[in-house]
Design an enzyme around this catalytic site. Structure first.
Site, short mmCIF file in Angstrom:
data_model
loop_
_atom_site.label_atom_id
_atom_site.label_comp_id
_atom_site.label_asym_id
_atom_site.label_seq_id
_atom_site.Cartn_x
_atom_site.Cartn_y
_atom_site.Cartn_z
N CYS A 54 0.69 -1.32 0.07
CA CYS A 54 -0.12 0.21 0.06
C CYS A 54 0.91 1.25 -0.04
O CYS A 54 0.58 2.32 -0.77
CB CYS A 54 -1.00 -0.21 1.09
SG CYS A 54 -0.12 -0.36 2.90
N HIS B 238 -2.60 7.23 3.45
CA HIS B 238 -1.44 7.19 3.68
C HIS B 238 -0.47 8.54 3.38
O HIS B 238 -0.53 8.69 2.10
CB HIS B 238 -0.59 5.96 2.91
CG HIS B 238 -0.61 4.49 3.72
ND1 HIS B 238 -1.64 4.41 4.72
CD2 HIS B 238 -0.29 3.30 3.31
CE1 HIS B 238 -1.57 3.06 4.96
NE2 HIS B 238 -0.76 2.21 4.22
#
Lengths: 356, 356, 356, 356
Positions: free
Chosen positions: D147, D247
């Site tokens: 990710c 993120h």
């Protein structure tokens, strides 16, 4: 398409109005009003946009106006997200200039001839507006309820309709911070790893507004009539919690009727409820007004707040209460059905009823 | 110095016991018990230490034992932080081996001859232990109450003593996550920007334990007698909130006596309360058992949870309630007065009373 | 006991000064200064106290003064928590009135003859003050570094002393919200479930202050000399994160010397470091200036920020860096060693050195 | 409509696959696989659904299968959200049974003949699959990147294409907790008011995967060729932060070319980038692959993570870096472009290219 004006357009409620109206099938953003500091600027330049959706193209280039009725005279409806400090005078001027004002501010909520509306609950109070319009009055004021009141009354309405009066009602709220707006709103230092067991004026609002919203109208349908304090005692304890959006309320209630209905009857009543806005086919009306959840750890704000785009209310943990009759957990989206969304849905109802 | 054993020493409650005992003027850490996975290791190697205080030197090199009574036979007192899955059998073996066990587990709380103690509230229930000791019985079991019960009963005790029975009592809790322990405890994904309106078994515990703790003893002082469900109806609604430590409870209560006391009398009663542990001079006893706060936005968990090192309870927003008589907000430190701290203070009382 | 005055006493830094000084073995709270709005009130009435410790008895009844030097003339030392908007003029008046001012404000940090001090790092820069005092000058100004600079330079100092110049240095910070103060500080809506990747002016401060603090003095010891931008390139990226206290910094650095020292040598150097304040026996000096942590998931702000009461700095994850030489994680308590605590420890050093 | 199978359907990645596929114009949910504990149950009964969207009707009644290829033989494509503990053997069996597997697990990412794909970055690596299909091979494996790698490489790709190699690259991540899944994922006690400066294996993955994704293919187009560690040095520091989704990465980079391009050229390059998936008209492809933000405090995860439904990446604060050439902040949605969303978009590309 009806022309919509937004007052307090740069604030947190105003931004939500703009989001909800920017793509609306029946309203078009027409005039945006804000403080003199913002007036004259393009909306994009005047606003500190803090929504997860991008600033809509349709609003970006609108030149912000000062909040004077003259600039809004072509609007079919005014949505006001003004702070209470300013709403009083400005909205009065707008109404007396013949404009239809739907306001999120608290200033006129206690006026007997001003309907206090949660659109999935008591649109029948708009009868007052109907009377005014029939009598030739052009401007009128409608108030949106307090955010935490909206969630509370949603399940109460069908219950009272079906099972008769509720005489005792308590609610302890766990309220999201978005309700406090942006500048400054709730300071981070107050709400990280913390609870604030107080929201100024909130408990009084909930205790009073509930009795107005669940009340009827006078015989001439010109005024609201509160449920008396004797007939329904309401007690609220309000807390601010570290949640972005979504007010959770732990409520407990007693019906006047003895014996009370069964838990299953209460659930069925809530499941069956279809609000008038849905029946009228209003575009923002929830498909499912009240979502009755059976999992024992729901509703949860992060998971359930966006049901029906925030226009539906979730109710869970419906069970018997050793002190009153029933307890349950209610979750509502404070900035949608608790604020700007209610305003827009009120507008849609007014349109369906031919009042704008 | 009395020798203390700790069961479940690597868990979250066990770690707190170790912190509280490591520097204690009356107890010394003697034996640490944990699962067979940890047994045989130095404590420092067995534990994943997750406290803000460093692992005490005095515990670092203790070799962890399995939880068998034999290894603890020289202990004067055993503090158990075992999970309910293990506490039942292990604690039974310890008691039948003649050991004094103070346990945080729920297993024996409902036994009539096991005192369920919040040390700032009902140390008089230790009379049962006194009877046992007098009759020559060596081992005995004492239970610490559930964490959220501890905060609730703290203000109730002086009120009932002064104003007589409370017949209706509601509490809505906003409970910290530390109460759920470490592995895994409350998942982060469930509690960031969220509320979980359910804690398994918690409401039943609060509703039942309150009636035991506020109840009396049988005539022979060998058993506890609950306040009956008819005499005191208790209703709890429990929520998990994004707070590390400190349970906030919004409570509401009605006295049997009509008319009820005044708000000021209630406040004064709470301010005046000095718990027996303080009178006895127990080292951990709070200077101020109940802190009555006058600022309208207090108590707050982050600011108020460490009053008297977590052994004091804070009560604020005491005011009249439209439905019952009074509402107020109670804050207590769930891992201190709500768990390990209560255990240690019970130990101190036992020592003052010559029961260990 | 030396008499201490506090400027900006009602603000967040001021409140910390009062906490740290209220029980201090060498200083006594003497005069408290705040805005004219607060002046004339008892401190307890003027302040909105937001600390987890109670407002100290010794401060409660002090009558707040306006920030004029006349009222502080008997003070041996002035600790200033004033906002930059006010600090400039007020501190100048205080210094020119002959007072010793230790300030948390940024205003004079860049003056060559004003020492910019992190007391566990560069107390040798106080030589400038010594020169001034020797030359008969009475008033002088000392600046506390920016909070995030303090954590950064703590491990750099012993490394540079032992291994020579660092020529490249990067830091990405994850900064707590308490650094932004109370009114309004960081809005909750900006920081719940969020990161703000910008703190106004912070990166520039870190990049510049580091070169001053690690720099030397002029030959006459009257001025600071920066490490040049060519000799040490510093790059900072600053983020605000949802943490109450404790700044975490992911740093990476390259030594000028080839080959660089080993990882183990770096660790040992940090472990061995004893700051001068500790050697002098200052009461607030950390026992352990730098805590080198070996667990791979530490330091963590909630668990490690209070080491040595917030005067110690924690460093973990020291490892080789594929781009520069080493990377590591540094944690420091932003309101203690990063602000008021540094001020008090500077005061203690001044006292040990006979400069006040 | 192509038939899609989902492995690990009850896990957090599996749930996201089901959401993305339930309404998909090109794929239909056909077979759901999970552990033997779930097999045989209706999906609704097997799953603990934890998404903000309701469980799709189309998935509710599907009977969960064990993860054996036989049950999936009619599927055109398999999306795997299996944990690494199980993915290895199961996916191997699926591929050798002739199935097309797109997996989120790390197990086969380092195989030279397995493309590691971020679909908005390096779909040209699917050439390997094309070769396999041409050669008559039926089953094949494709891996979704880690990710945090996905967000990192998104802006790098257009920069390298336009300005040539990047030889130094650092990233410090602030990663959301949803990436750690549900059971238990990141414990709440570890992440409230806290940062965890470590994610097991994450830094190594980022440093290695970046060099594979930005690398080329072998001459026969049968294998990936990494950028060598000498040609591009990559250093990652990974932190878990109290954010639900999204993120944030503070990155810094140096181009091989001297002088480097201007800041404005870098911005323009990113603004101009249109990923191949968009050109191909894939339904999930972002309208705007990279959003270049000019406000100095953006991107922020809560406000910017859902750009282009989570398939777009936001880049802000692009500026010169005193140590390398440029620094910037990159935000990507870790469960969409960083996991299940990438899988679905890879599927769409395969379909456009006639590979399924």
């Amino acid at each position: 398409m009806k022309k919509a004006g937004v007052l307090g357009a740069t604030g947190s409620v105003g931004q939500r109005f703009i989001l909800l109206l920017s793509d609306h099938p029946e309203f078009e953003l027409s005039v945006l009003g804000a403080s003199s500091r913002s007036a004259g600027k393009r909306y994009e330049d005047a606003v500190v946009w803090k929504q997860t959706d991008l600033l809509p193209e349709s609003a970006r280039n609108i030149i912000v106006q000062e909040c004077k009725a003259e600039a809004f005279k072509d609007c079919d409806i005014i949505f006001s997200g003004l702070d209470a400090d300013y709403a009083g005078e400005i909205e009065k001027e707008f109404v007396s200039s013949g404009l239809a004002v739907v306001s999120n501010a608290k200033n006129y909520r206690r006026e007997a001839d001003v309907p206090l509306i949660v659109p999935i609950v008591n649109p029948e109070h708009l009868e007052i507006v109907e009377q005014k319009v029939k009598s030739g009055q052009k401007g009128f004021q409608i108030c949106i309820s307090n955010c935490s009141t909206a969630g509370l009354v949603a399940p109460l309405k069908p219950l009272v309709e079906k099972f008769g009066p509720i005489d005792l009602l308590t609610t302890t709220t766990l309220q999201a911070i978005s309700g406090a707006g942006f500048s400054p709103g709730v300071p981070g230092i107050d709400i990280l790893d913390n609870i604030v067991p107080f929201i100024s004026g909130e408990e009084e609002k909930m205790e009073w507004e509930t009795r107005k919203i669940l009340g009827g109208l006078s015989e001439d349908k010109m005024e609201c009539r509160l449920v008396s304090e004797d007939a329904m005692k309401v007690s609220a304890q309000c807390n601010r919690v570290p949640v972005i959006d979504g007010h959770t309320e732990c409520i407990s209630l007693r019906f006047e009727r003895r014996p009370p209905p069964s838990v299953e009857a209460v659930k069925q009543c809530l499941r069956d409820y279809v609000c008038e806005a849905s029946k009228l086919g209003c575009p923002s009306a929830p498909k499912n007004t009240i979502h009755v959840l059976e999992q024992n750890d729901r509703p949860q704000p992060r998971l359930d707040r966006v049901r029906d785009n925030g226009f539906g209310v979730s109710v869970g943990r419906i069970r018997e209460d050793p002190v009153l009759d029933f307890k349950m957990v209610v979750l509502s989206h404070n900035t949608i059905i608790g604020a700007a969304g209610s305003g827009v849905l009120i507008g849609e109802i007014l349109l369906k009823k031919g009042l704008i």
